[in-house]
Structures are given as structure tokens and as C-alpha cells.
Design a protein around this motif. Structure first.
Motif, PDB file in Angstrom:
ATOM      1  N   SER A 269      -1.243  13.354   0.991  1.00  0.00           N
ATOM      2  CA  SER A 269      -2.409  12.561   0.599  1.00  0.00           C
ATOM      3  C   SER A 269      -3.715  13.268   0.946  1.00  0.00           C
ATOM      4  CB  SER A 269      -2.384  11.197   1.306  1.00  0.00           C
ATOM      5  OG  SER A 269      -1.149  10.546   1.131  1.00  0.00           O
ATOM      6  N   ALA A 270      -3.687  14.111   1.987  1.00  0.00           N
ATOM      7  CA  ALA A 270      -4.907  14.802   2.430  1.00  0.00           C
ATOM      8  C   ALA A 270      -4.541  15.936   3.370  1.00  0.00           C
ATOM      9  CB  ALA A 270      -5.854  13.830   3.118  1.00  0.00           C
ATOM     10  N   ILE A 271      -5.501  16.835   3.583  1.00  0.00           N
ATOM     11  CA  ILE A 271      -5.357  17.939   4.539  1.00  0.00           C
ATOM     12  C   ILE A 271      -6.434  17.771   5.609  1.00  0.00           C
ATOM     13  CG2 ILE A 271      -5.246  20.426   4.879  1.00  0.00           C
ATOM     14  CD1 ILE A 271      -3.193  19.484   2.876  1.00  0.00           C
ATOM     15  N   ALA A 272      -6.009  17.705   6.874  1.00  0.00           N
ATOM     16  CA  ALA A 272      -6.953  17.608   7.985  1.00  0.00           C
ATOM     17  C   ALA A 272      -6.924  18.912   8.785  1.00  0.00           C
ATOM     18  CB  ALA A 272      -6.595  16.436   8.891  1.00  0.00           C
TER      19      ALA A 272
ATOM     20  N   TYR B  33      -5.968  10.491   9.907  1.00  0.00           N
ATOM     21  CA  TYR B  33      -5.509   9.215   9.336  1.00  0.00           C
ATOM     22  C   TYR B  33      -6.614   8.169   9.383  1.00  0.00           C
ATOM     23  CZ  TYR B  33      -3.079   4.707   9.164  1.00  0.00           C
ATOM     24  OH  TYR B  33      -2.709   3.422   8.864  1.00  0.00           O
ATOM     25  N   PHE B  34      -7.276   8.041  10.542  1.00  0.00           N
ATOM     26  CA  PHE B  34      -8.363   7.056  10.649  1.00  0.00           C
ATOM     27  C   PHE B  34      -9.515   7.406   9.712  1.00  0.00           C
ATOM     28  CE2 PHE B  34      -6.681   6.466  15.152  1.00  0.00           C
ATOM     29  CZ  PHE B  34      -6.035   5.282  14.845  1.00  0.00           C
ATOM     30  N   LYS B  35      -9.822   8.686   9.608  1.00  0.00           N
ATOM     31  CA  LYS B  35     -10.892   9.097   8.696  1.00  0.00           C
ATOM     32  C   LYS B  35     -10.501   8.862   7.238  1.00  0.00           C
ATOM     33  CE  LYS B  35     -13.733  12.328  11.247  1.00  0.00           C
ATOM     34  NZ  LYS B  35     -14.590  13.504  11.073  1.00  0.00           N
TER      35      LYS B  35
ATOM     36  N   ASN C 108       0.838  -1.195   0.000  1.00  0.00           N
ATOM     37  CA  ASN C 108       0.000   0.000   0.000  1.00  0.00           C
ATOM     38  C   ASN C 108       0.879   1.254   0.000  1.00  0.00           C
ATOM     39  OD1 ASN C 108      -2.394  -1.477   0.134  1.00  0.00           O
ATOM     40  ND2 ASN C 108      -2.295  -1.600   2.368  1.00  0.00           N
ATOM     41  N   PRO C 109       0.503   2.270  -0.766  1.00  0.00           N
ATOM     42  CA  PRO C 109       1.298   3.501  -0.785  1.00  0.00           C
ATOM     43  C   PRO C 109       1.225   4.205   0.561  1.00  0.00           C
ATOM     44  CG  PRO C 109      -0.774   3.807  -1.962  1.00  0.00           C
ATOM     45  CD  PRO C 109      -0.678   2.351  -1.648  1.00  0.00           C
ATOM     46  N   PRO C 110       2.279   4.916   0.957  1.00  0.00           N
ATOM     47  CA  PRO C 110       2.256   5.637   2.242  1.00  0.00           C
ATOM     48  C   PRO C 110       1.229   6.761   2.212  1.00  0.00           C
ATOM     49  CG  PRO C 110       4.158   6.299   0.948  1.00  0.00           C
ATOM     50  CD  PRO C 110       3.533   5.132   0.220  1.00  0.00           C
ATOM     51  N   ILE C 111       0.638   7.006   3.383  1.00  0.00           N
ATOM     52  CA  ILE C 111      -0.335   8.094   3.520  1.00  0.00           C
ATOM     53  C   ILE C 111       0.330   9.234   4.279  1.00  0.00           C
ATOM     54  CG2 ILE C 111      -2.561   8.769   4.506  1.00  0.00           C
ATOM     55  CD1 ILE C 111      -3.345   5.775   4.305  1.00  0.00           C
TER      56      ILE C 111
END
Length: 340
Positions: free
Chosen positions: A78-81, A319-321, A4-7
Motif C-alpha cells: 500500500s505504501a513505502i516508508a 502506518y499511522f501516517k 476496510n482493505p488491509p494496509i
């Protein structure tokens, strides 16, 4: 072999007066930067307008430093929280607006995080430590919140009790102001309490039903106590500072332990997980560890760097979301008050 690619998640925390930015690699922290605002000390508390202005000045350089310390570029994210609430509206708007803009510019998923969930789930940041198992009792104790929460899973929580007025951290700071300590004064009470007699003075604990809290009456009681004794002896506070602090701390800790004990009896859950700035208090930590020996509780207390407001705790929830594809969109708004 894990293919799996790193998050990589960039997390932003701006609920009050600290601008926090962290970079997570899956559930591990690569960087966790906090820009503090010293300007509030002269006012004895956080001034919302000044806080939001300082966030505007701090957020860009703090993001840059967090990425540099993490050793990755913004294009690897990968995302912005971000913190959606609860908190000061102006401060939340700075963080949420920046997060939306950055997510849109980089075409990344956006993740909205509940600030109090983050304090509890900070224990799941991977650092080789033992982690809580569900269900457990989450105790949030900070300057703005005092809650007992039954935590069923990473995304399912049930409020069992909360303060009806002042939060526990607010009670510490307001009482400290009466004693002449600078803001924030809670740590000063904790420090002096170590040298005093906790039974020197007796303060009545408020009678509040079930698992709810109340601290405003205790604060008023302490104010009248100090006024009465200082009238006869102007040096009363100075001469008895350690004993006064120890007695105040003993009362506050006793109130907290009574309510946690009630929650344990109500739920049958003996796993206690605390979070929030006041979880750094040595008296509370000692009382909880004592309960491990006498009541067979299993206690989880965060590292000091994860007690106060920080973005790493926002990042672990993010991360969990992310794993569950629980994403927000650009219409998502900040809420100064938001239920558990």
C-alpha cells in the motif's frame, strides 16, 4: 464487520550501519529483517563511508527476504516508508533513494519517518501488549541520542531535554574502549556490572541544568581514574573489572534516573516510555522497574528486537501516517540532523 482493505507497508531503516526492512499488515509485523555490518568492529566504531557502501549491497536482498517472509508480493503493498533522519547522510541516502525508486516504480505513496519518533512509537506495534496512553514521557537512549520528549500524540512531540555532547550509548562505548572491550562495548559493561559492587568507586555526576544531559566530562573523569590507578598497578583494570563496570553503570543510570525524575516533576506525567539501543541495558531496566514500585511510575520497555535500529518501528509510524494521509513526495530529502 470491518470491510476496510488491509494496509501493507514496506518499511526501510538505514540511518546508521544496520539495513532494516519490515513488512507491516496494519499495525502488526509480518516480517522484520536486519542485515548487520560486522566490518566496523575492527575500527572500534562505525565508518560512514563503509556503512553506506554496505547498505547499497544489502538493501535489495534484504527487501526480497522481508517480502518472502511476509508472504506477500510487492504488488500487494500500500505504501513505502523510510527513515528520513536523523542519521549518517550516506546511509540515509541509500534508504531514501531506494524507497523513492520503489514507490515511483509501483506507483505507491511515499512516507518519510523520523527515526527517533519510531523508537518511541515502537511500543504501538500490536502484539497483544498494554500500550502507553497519551500524554507520556518518551526517553530515547541510544548510541547517537539521549532525549526526554513529551509525547502528546502519534504526531505531536515536544523536546524537554537532550544531551549537550555525548549520547548515553556513546558514553558506554567510549568508556568500554578504555577498559579494553571490543566495539560495541556497552553490553560488556552491563554484563560485568552484574558481578561487581556499584559503590566500589565514586564518580562525580555532571551538573547540567534542567532536563539536559552531559556525558563527555564523565568519560574524561573515568579515563583519568583508570590512568592514575593503572600507573601504580598495571593490573588494576583486570583485577577490578567487575567493580569498575558496576560503578560506571551505577553512575550513568543514576544520571538518567535523576533527569527522568526531573521531567516527571516538571510535567506531572508518570508514564515513562523508553526506546533505543541502550534500553536493552539491564541496569536501566531494573532502575525503571524499581521506580514503578517506589514512585508509582508506569514504565514501558520495548522487546529486545525493537530496541536496536529496525524497520518495524519505521513501519508502525508509517502506518499511522498512512491513516492520516501524511505522505511525502519525490522531492523529499534526507536530513542527518532533524528536530523532534
Amino acid at each position: 464487520m470491518n470491510t476496510n482493505p488491509p494496509i501493507y507497508i514496506l518499511a526501510i531503516e538505514s540511518s546508521c550501519d544496520d539495513t532494516g526492512v519490515a513488512v507491516m499488515h496494519n499495525d502488526r509485523v509480518l516480517s522484520n529483517v536486519v542485515a548487520k555490518q560486522d566490518i566496523h568492529e575492527q575500527y572500534g566504531g562505525v565508518i560512514p563511508e563503509l556503512a553506506s557502501r554496505a547498505h547499497q549491497s544489502n538493501i535489495v536482498p534484504t527487501v526480497e527476504v522481508a517480502l518472502q517472509k511476509a508472504g506477500i508480493s510487492k504488488h500487494q503493498l500500500s505504501a513505502i516508508a523510510f527513515t528520513q533522519g536523523p542519521g549518517l547522510m550516506g546511509s540515509l541516502l541509500v534508504g531514501s533513494s531506494f524507497a523513492k525508486s520503489m514507490a515511483m516504480a509501483l506507483d505507491l505513496p511515499l512516507i518519510a519517518v523520523h527515526h527517533m519518533h519510531a523508537h518511541i512509537l515502537a511500543h504501538f506495534i500490536e502484539e497483544g501488549q498494554e500500550k502507553p496512553t497519551f500524554p507520556f514521557l518518551g526517553i530515547t537512549i541510544s548510541g547517537g541520542h539521549t532525549q526526554i520528549i513529551k509525547v502528546h500524540s502519534h504526531d505531536k512531540m515536544e523536546l524537554l531535554g537532550e544531551t549537550t555532547d555525548d549520547a548515553i550509548g556513546e558514553a558506554y562505548d567510549k568508556t568500554a574502549k578504555l577498559l579494553g572491550f571490543p566495539y560495541p562495548g556497552g553490553p560488556f559493561i552491563d554484563q560485568y556490572a552484574k558481578e561487581g559492587n556499584p559503590k566500589a568507586y565514586t564518580f562525580t555526576k555532571p551538573k547540567v541544568e534542567a532536563m539536559d544531559f552531559s556525558f563527555s566530562g564523565l568519560k574524561t573523569q573515568i579515563m583519568y581514574f583508570l590512568q592514575k590507578n593503572s600507573k601504580g598497578n598495571p593490573n588494576f583494570i583486570k583485577e577490578n573489572l567487575a567493580d569498575i563496570c558496576a560503578s560506571i553503570q551505577h553512575t550513568i543510570v543514576s544520571i538518567l534516573m535523576d533527569k527522568i525524575s526531573a521531567a516527571v516533576a516538571h510535567t506531572g506525567i508518570q508514564s515513562i516510555v523508553i526506546g533505543g539501543g541502550v534500553s536493552a541495558n539491564s541496569g536501566i531496566r531494573k532502575a525503571l522497574y524499581d521506580r514503578e514500585k517506589t514512585h508509582q511510575w508506569k514504565v514501558f520497555i520495548p522487546k529486545f528486537e525493537y530496541t536496536t535500529d529496525n524497520a518495524a518501528m519505521i513501519g508502525i509510524v508509517g502506518y499511522f501516517k498512512y491513516l492520516n494521509h501524511q505522505f511525502a513526495d519525490l522531492t523529499t530529502v534526507a536530513f542527518p540532523r532533524i528536530s523532534v
